[in-house]
Design an enzyme around this catalytic site. Structure first.
Site, mmCIF file in Angstrom:
data_model
loop_
_atom_site.group_PDB
_atom_site.id
_atom_site.type_symbol
_atom_site.label_atom_id
_atom_site.label_comp_id
_atom_site.label_asym_id
_atom_site.label_seq_id
_atom_site.Cartn_x
_atom_site.Cartn_y
_atom_site.Cartn_z
ATOM 1 N N ARG A 1 7.891 -3.814 -0.944
ATOM 2 C CA ARG A 1 6.976 -2.705 -1.277
ATOM 3 C C ARG A 1 7.739 -1.784 -2.213
ATOM 4 O O ARG A 1 8.793 -1.262 -1.877
ATOM 5 C CB ARG A 1 6.540 -1.961 -0.015
ATOM 6 C CG ARG A 1 5.666 -0.728 -0.275
ATOM 7 C CD ARG A 1 4.361 -1.120 -0.958
ATOM 8 N NE ARG A 1 3.429 0.005 -1.032
ATOM 9 C CZ ARG A 1 3.421 0.919 -1.987
ATOM 10 N NH1 ARG A 1 4.328 0.870 -2.957
ATOM 11 N NH2 ARG A 1 2.513 1.877 -1.979
ATOM 12 N N THR B 1 -0.577 1.831 -6.401
ATOM 13 C CA THR B 1 -1.614 1.329 -7.305
ATOM 14 C C THR B 1 -2.927 1.228 -6.543
ATOM 15 O O THR B 1 -2.929 1.128 -5.307
ATOM 16 C CB THR B 1 -1.230 -0.060 -7.859
ATOM 17 O OG1 THR B 1 -1.062 -0.985 -6.777
ATOM 18 C CG2 THR B 1 0.050 0.008 -8.672
ATOM 19 N N GLU C 1 -6.209 -0.012 -4.620
ATOM 20 C CA GLU C 1 -6.325 -1.116 -3.664
ATOM 21 C C GLU C 1 -7.161 -2.253 -4.226
ATOM 22 O O GLU C 1 -8.144 -2.045 -4.948
ATOM 23 C CB GLU C 1 -6.957 -0.625 -2.360
ATOM 24 C CG GLU C 1 -6.137 0.413 -1.613
ATOM 25 C CD GLU C 1 -4.888 -0.184 -0.969
ATOM 26 O OE1 GLU C 1 -4.768 -1.415 -0.952
ATOM 27 O OE2 GLU C 1 -4.049 0.591 -0.496
ATOM 28 N N ARG D 1 8.451 -4.535 5.572
ATOM 29 C CA ARG D 1 8.616 -4.795 4.138
ATOM 30 C C ARG D 1 9.831 -4.044 3.608
ATOM 31 O O ARG D 1 10.065 -2.889 3.982
ATOM 32 C CB ARG D 1 7.365 -4.362 3.369
ATOM 33 C CG ARG D 1 6.098 -5.052 3.819
ATOM 34 C CD ARG D 1 4.883 -4.548 3.054
ATOM 35 N NE ARG D 1 4.641 -3.122 3.262
ATOM 36 C CZ ARG D 1 3.596 -2.459 2.770
ATOM 37 N NH1 ARG D 1 2.702 -3.110 2.020
ATOM 38 N NH2 ARG D 1 3.445 -1.175 3.011
#
Length: 332
Positions: free
Chosen positions: A137, A143, A145, A187
């Site tokens: 990530r 940005t 979805e 992540r």
């Protein structure tokens, strides 16, 4: 006369004969005895001999000059061959040196080398790093979805994903993990380097992302603001829709925000209702232990407030923002 004397006859005769012979030979060899033709022939012979000598000297000189020139040419040729051989040797050495250097397509000298094997969306990728496949990530950006379970595809989300695919997929990039290595989903939170610049700067400059979620590593925030301002000043991408994007946000994008503001400004003020008691956890719209939520998932500030309070004092969904005043989603 002695010749008639018997005693000295033989001796005198021999002397006279020899003298006569010498005289005859002398006369015959005298130039006066040669004919003009003989003299001319003799001169021609002498001239021919002299000419032959001169020609021989000229030929010898020409041969020497030719030999000297050939030697010079051979020396020049040898020097040229030596220079060519030297250049070839240097070129071969340079090629060998270049071949010895590791080649990495679109590689970066910063971060840990990793190959991008999958693009999830505009700000999330999967890479093969240190022999393992890991989800990344990207730090400090957001940005629109495209794959949210409860949201439609947002404007410019597909453009951001396409840009990530074209720029990153199957390329070798540099992964620089932030101060906090992972989020609650496991992540890796990282800067993604493409050569000497970050992918974050590239997508911000295109206008397909904004700076967001400023609660981890802020090392590159100033650089990101510079890249973002280029798109914002031009009004391109997410900045082309009034009220859609925000700088340093943590609440996603709001396509309908402008219309909502207009409606709120023209509507009559509603009568203030007494404060409602906090709803029980069972009455909440979402499970507090479920997927991560942000302010765009709630219809009202009250819903978000109840959800934040039910989630616990640590505010794991970060609905309080950066001011830590205990009020969730103040923009609702």
């Amino acid at each position: 006369m002695d010749i008639f004397r018997k005693r000295n006859f033989k001796k005198s005769f021999m002397i006279s004969a020899v003298t006569f012979v010498i005289f005859v030979v002398a006369v015959l060899n005298s130039p006066l005895s040669q004919s003009p033709t003989d003299v001319v022939d003799e001169d021609k012979k002498k001239t021919k001999v002299e000419n032959n000598k001169k020609e021989k000297k000229v030929d010898e000189k020409a041969d020497k000059e030719a030999a000297d020139q050939q030697e010079k040419d051979e020396n020049k040729s040898s020097e040229k061959d030596s220079e060519v051989a030297k250049k070839d040797s240097e070129k071969t050495s340079e090629q060998a040196s270049n071949e010895a250097k590791p080649v990495s397509k679109q590689s970066s000298s910063k971060g840990v080398p990793a190959k991008v094997v999958r693009v999830v969306d505009g700000d999330t990728i999967e890479v093969l790093m240190d022999g393992e496949q890991k989800e990344i990530r990207m730090l400090l950006i957001d940005t629109p979805e495209t794959k949210h379970p409860s949201k439609p595809v947002e404007p410019f989300g597909l453009e951001a994903s396409q840009f990530a695919t074209e720029t990153l997929k199957n390329k070798t990039v540099g992964i620089e993990v932030g101060k906090e290595e992972t989020d609650k989903y496991g992540r890796l939170l990282a800067y993604v380097w493409v050569g000497d610049t970050t992918y974050q700067e590239m997508v911000l400059e295109k206008g397909w992302a904004t700076t967001a979620y400023l609660y981890n590593d802020l090392t590159m925030l100033d650089e990101f603001h510079v890249a973002q301002e280029k798109a914002k000043s031009k009004g391109i991408g997410v900045w082309s829709i009034p009220g859609y994007a925000h700088v340093d946000h943590d609440h996603g994008y709001h396509y309908e925000e402008e219309n909502e503001v207009v409606q709120k400004s023209t509507a009559k003020p509603a009568q203030q209702k007494p404060a409602q008691p906090k709803p029980a956890e069972s009455a909440l719209k979402y499970d507090v232990n479920g997927p991560d939520r942000d302010c765009s998932d709630f219809n009202t500030q009250a819903e978000a407030q109840a959800f934040m309070e039910a989630s616990g004092p640590s505010d794991p969904h970060r609905l309080d923002g950066n001011d830590n005043d205990g009020i969730a989603c103040e923009s609702l």
